[in-house]
Design a protein around this motif. Structure first.
Motif, short mmCIF file in Angstrom:
data_model
loop_
_atom_site.label_atom_id
_atom_site.label_comp_id
_atom_site.label_asym_id
_atom_site.label_seq_id
_atom_site.Cartn_x
_atom_site.Cartn_y
_atom_site.Cartn_z
N LEU A 60 -26.48 -24.82 2.04
CA LEU A 60 -26.23 -24.33 0.69
C LEU A 60 -27.54 -23.97 -0.02
CD1 LEU A 60 -23.36 -26.73 -0.43
CD2 LEU A 60 -23.16 -24.39 0.42
N GLN A 61 -28.57 -24.77 0.21
CA GLN A 61 -29.87 -24.48 -0.39
C GLN A 61 -30.44 -23.16 0.13
OE1 GLN A 61 -29.48 -26.58 -3.03
NE2 GLN A 61 -31.67 -26.40 -3.02
N ARG A 127 -21.21 -13.57 4.51
CA ARG A 127 -21.64 -14.80 5.17
C ARG A 127 -21.34 -16.03 4.32
NH1 ARG A 127 -27.09 -13.03 5.62
NH2 ARG A 127 -27.63 -15.15 5.04
N ILE A 128 -21.63 -15.93 3.01
CA ILE A 128 -21.37 -17.06 2.11
C ILE A 128 -19.88 -17.34 2.03
CG2 ILE A 128 -21.44 -17.81 -0.30
CD1 ILE A 128 -24.17 -16.36 -0.52
N GLU A 130 -17.49 -16.57 4.14
CA GLU A 130 -16.96 -17.10 5.40
C GLU A 130 -17.35 -18.56 5.57
OE1 GLU A 130 -18.52 -14.32 8.29
OE2 GLU A 130 -16.74 -13.03 8.13
N TYR A 131 -18.58 -18.91 5.19
CA TYR A 131 -19.02 -20.30 5.31
C TYR A 131 -18.21 -21.20 4.38
CZ TYR A 131 -22.01 -24.40 5.53
OH TYR A 131 -22.47 -25.67 5.72
N ILE A 132 -18.08 -20.79 3.14
CA ILE A 132 -17.33 -21.60 2.16
C ILE A 132 -15.86 -21.67 2.55
CG2 ILE A 132 -16.54 -21.69 -0.25
CD1 ILE A 132 -19.32 -20.74 -1.06
N ASN A 133 -15.31 -20.58 3.05
CA ASN A 133 -13.92 -20.59 3.48
C ASN A 133 -13.72 -21.62 4.61
OD1 ASN A 133 -11.21 -19.58 3.44
ND2 ASN A 133 -11.66 -18.50 5.34
N GLY A 134 -14.70 -21.71 5.50
CA GLY A 134 -14.63 -22.71 6.57
C GLY A 134 -14.70 -24.13 6.04
N LEU A 135 -15.38 -24.33 4.91
CA LEU A 135 -15.46 -25.66 4.32
C LEU A 135 -14.16 -26.05 3.63
CD1 LEU A 135 -18.98 -25.46 2.59
CD2 LEU A 135 -18.41 -26.52 4.78
#
Length: 137
Positions: A60-61, A127-128, A130-135
């Motif tokens: 996230l950073q 990218r963000i 997709e990453y957050i959706n995976g979380l």
């Protein structure tokens, strides 16, 4: 999901009015990006995700750092857009600009820079998201 779209100009003759119109579109798009960047950074900093995910905080950073870099790049491009727009306003050109005209050459360089920024910015958002959706799932 990297897109392979490249900037391409089709019309070689433009009027000052057309350049002003396109500049106003860019400025409007960047105003929306300001809101979007602030929202995405706030969402990431709110940290509404499970803390058990490996390397979550570091990832996230890195996204926040990338968003900050995009914000700085956007501000730099906006300065160039505003400078170019002022130069056009001071111009006394009334006829269409043909391919070799200095304003048109500068415009095409700026248009390509705006295009590439938007392309890379959208890739970062994908990218963000997709990453957050995976979380979330």
């Amino acid at each position: 999901m990297e897109s392979n779209i490249i900037y391409k100009s089709f019309s070689k003759d433009k009027t000052i009015e057309e350049l002003h119109y396109n500049i106003s579109l860019w400025t409007s798009e960047y105003a929306f990006i300001n809101i979007e960047l602030d929202f995405i950074k706030r969402l990431i900093k709110a940290y509404p995700f499970s803390a058990t995910i490996p390397n979550l905080y570091e990832r996230l950073q890195l996204f926040i750092l990338e968003l900050d870099n995009f914000e700085q790049a956007k501000n730099n491009i906006l300065i160039r857009i505003n400078d170019f727009d002022k130069k056009l306003m001071e111009s006394e050109e009334t006829k269409p600009l043909n391919i070799g005209h200095l304003y048109l050459i500068d415009y095409e360089k700026l248009a390509e820079e705006v295009f590439m920024y938007m392309k890379h910015y959208k890739d970062l958002k994908i990218r963000i998201f997709e990453y957050i959706n995976g979380l979330i799932n």
